[in-house]
Design a protein around this motif. Structure first.
Motif, mmCIF file in Angstrom:
data_model
loop_
_atom_site.group_PDB
_atom_site.id
_atom_site.type_symbol
_atom_site.label_atom_id
_atom_site.label_comp_id
_atom_site.label_asym_id
_atom_site.label_seq_id
_atom_site.Cartn_x
_atom_site.Cartn_y
_atom_site.Cartn_z
ATOM 1 N N ASN A 88 20.409 64.984 73.082
ATOM 2 C CA ASN A 88 19.436 64.192 73.835
ATOM 3 C C ASN A 88 18.012 64.696 73.598
ATOM 4 N N LYS A 89 17.821 66.011 73.591
ATOM 5 C CA LYS A 89 16.494 66.576 73.357
ATOM 6 C C LYS A 89 16.000 66.229 71.952
ATOM 7 N N GLU A 90 16.898 66.258 70.970
ATOM 8 C CA GLU A 90 16.538 65.900 69.593
ATOM 9 C C GLU A 90 16.148 64.420 69.508
ATOM 10 N N LYS A 91 16.868 63.599 70.231
ATOM 11 C CA LYS A 91 16.568 62.161 70.253
ATOM 12 C C LYS A 91 15.185 61.920 70.854
ATOM 13 N N ARG A 94 12.494 63.187 68.377
ATOM 14 C CA ARG A 94 12.305 62.247 67.270
ATOM 15 C C ARG A 94 11.523 61.028 67.736
ATOM 16 N N HIS A 95 11.839 60.554 68.932
ATOM 17 C CA HIS A 95 11.188 59.365 69.460
ATOM 18 C C HIS A 95 9.710 59.626 69.728
ATOM 19 N N MET A 96 9.391 60.818 70.198
ATOM 20 C CA MET A 96 8.009 61.150 70.552
ATOM 21 C C MET A 96 7.198 61.673 69.372
ATOM 22 N N SER A 97 7.846 61.916 68.233
ATOM 23 C CA SER A 97 7.131 62.540 67.120
ATOM 24 C C SER A 97 6.116 61.613 66.480
ATOM 25 N N GLY A 98 6.262 60.318 66.643
ATOM 26 C CA GLY A 98 5.295 59.390 66.060
ATOM 27 C C GLY A 98 5.625 58.998 64.641
ATOM 28 N N ASN A 99 6.803 59.340 64.144
ATOM 29 C CA ASN A 99 7.199 58.952 62.788
ATOM 30 C C ASN A 99 7.866 57.587 62.810
ATOM 31 N N LYS A 100 7.214 56.644 63.422
ATOM 32 C CA LYS A 100 7.790 55.317 63.533
ATOM 33 C C LYS A 100 7.271 54.459 62.397
ATOM 34 N N LYS A 101 8.119 53.604 61.910
ATOM 35 C CA LYS A 101 7.721 52.686 60.852
ATOM 36 C C LYS A 101 7.652 51.294 61.443
ATOM 37 N N SER A 102 6.694 50.545 61.016
ATOM 38 C CA SER A 102 6.577 49.177 61.463
ATOM 39 C C SER A 102 6.389 48.273 60.265
ATOM 40 N N ILE A 103 6.356 47.015 60.524
ATOM 41 C CA ILE A 103 6.170 46.048 59.446
ATOM 42 C C ILE A 103 4.807 46.244 58.797
ATOM 43 N N LYS A 104 3.826 46.655 59.558
ATOM 44 C CA LYS A 104 2.474 46.858 59.028
ATOM 45 C C LYS A 104 2.430 47.985 58.004
ATOM 46 N N ASP A 105 3.350 48.958 58.120
ATOM 47 C CA ASP A 105 3.343 50.103 57.214
ATOM 48 C C ASP A 105 4.028 49.819 55.886
ATOM 49 N N GLU A 106 4.699 48.661 55.759
ATOM 50 C CA GLU A 106 5.405 48.363 54.522
ATOM 51 C C GLU A 106 4.416 48.145 53.388
ATOM 52 N N PRO A 107 4.812 48.465 52.142
ATOM 53 C CA PRO A 107 3.909 48.254 51.024
ATOM 54 C C PRO A 107 3.618 46.774 50.837
ATOM 55 N N THR A 108 2.438 46.478 50.326
ATOM 56 C CA THR A 108 2.046 45.092 50.130
ATOM 57 C C THR A 108 2.817 44.490 48.974
#
Length: 180
Positions: A88-91, A94-108
């Motif tokens: 749970n702590k690892e989850k 990971r959630h709070m680390s900010g390594n989230k990917k979104s559609i905006k981050d995808e290559p053009t």
């Protein structure tokens, strides 16, 4: 940690209570906020059962272990709880680390597919590139039957054009080929 220890079909034992309390005190270092633990120790025939309900902030853990000895049941139970807390702590980390990917981050998209993507939304279209080789339709049927795909793209050896062989819902095969 606030702890409640309940004995079912077993005599209360101060040594067992202190053993469980000592094991639970180790979790105070791991947990971020105060926790409440409800431990139930019981005996059914020859099985010694240890159960725990641990509540802390947004964390609720329920676990149960049994063995031939109450001490080994408690040890196995505490190991199980420790793994769940770390998971749970690892989850959360990971959630709070900010390594989230979104559609905006995808290559053009490249220029060749830019006009294509204007008509359709990019979240519905997945672009894949494949290698196709020249072969007869009979060879393509064999390739399609040997794989798990529902279609097979190949270069028709007779017409030198790209063809698509696909499985229909009725079990038959369909062939898509360009005109001309």
């Amino acid at each position: 940690m606030q702890t409640i220890i309940t004995f079912k079909k077993i005599d209360t034992s101060d040594s067992l209570k202190s053993y469980v309390q000592k094991k639970l005190d180790k979790f105070d270092k791991i947990l971020d906020s105060p926790a409440e633990a409800h431990v139930v120790l019981s005996v059914e025939k020859i099985r010694h059962i240890a159960e725990i309900s641990l509540t802390c902030d947004r964390l609720n853990i329920h676990a149960r272990e049994n063995s031939e000895s109450m001490y080994s049941s408690v040890d196995a139970l505490m190991d199980k709880v420790k793994v769940q807390i770390k998971k749970n702590k690892e989850k959360i980390r990971r959630h709070m680390s900010g390594n989230k990917k979104s559609i905006k981050d995808e290559p053009t998209l490249t220029d060749s597919t830019q006009g294509f993507s204007d008509n359709l939304t990019t979240d519905r279209v997945i672009i894949e590139t494949i290698d196709y080789k020249p072969m007869d339709i009979e060879d393509a049927v064999i390739e399609l039957d040997s794989g798990k795909q529902s279609f097979f793209v190949f270069n028709n050896a007779r017409t030198q054009k790209v063809n698509v062989l696909y499985k229909q819902n009725n079990g038959k095969l369909g062939l898509i080929q360009p005109r001309g």
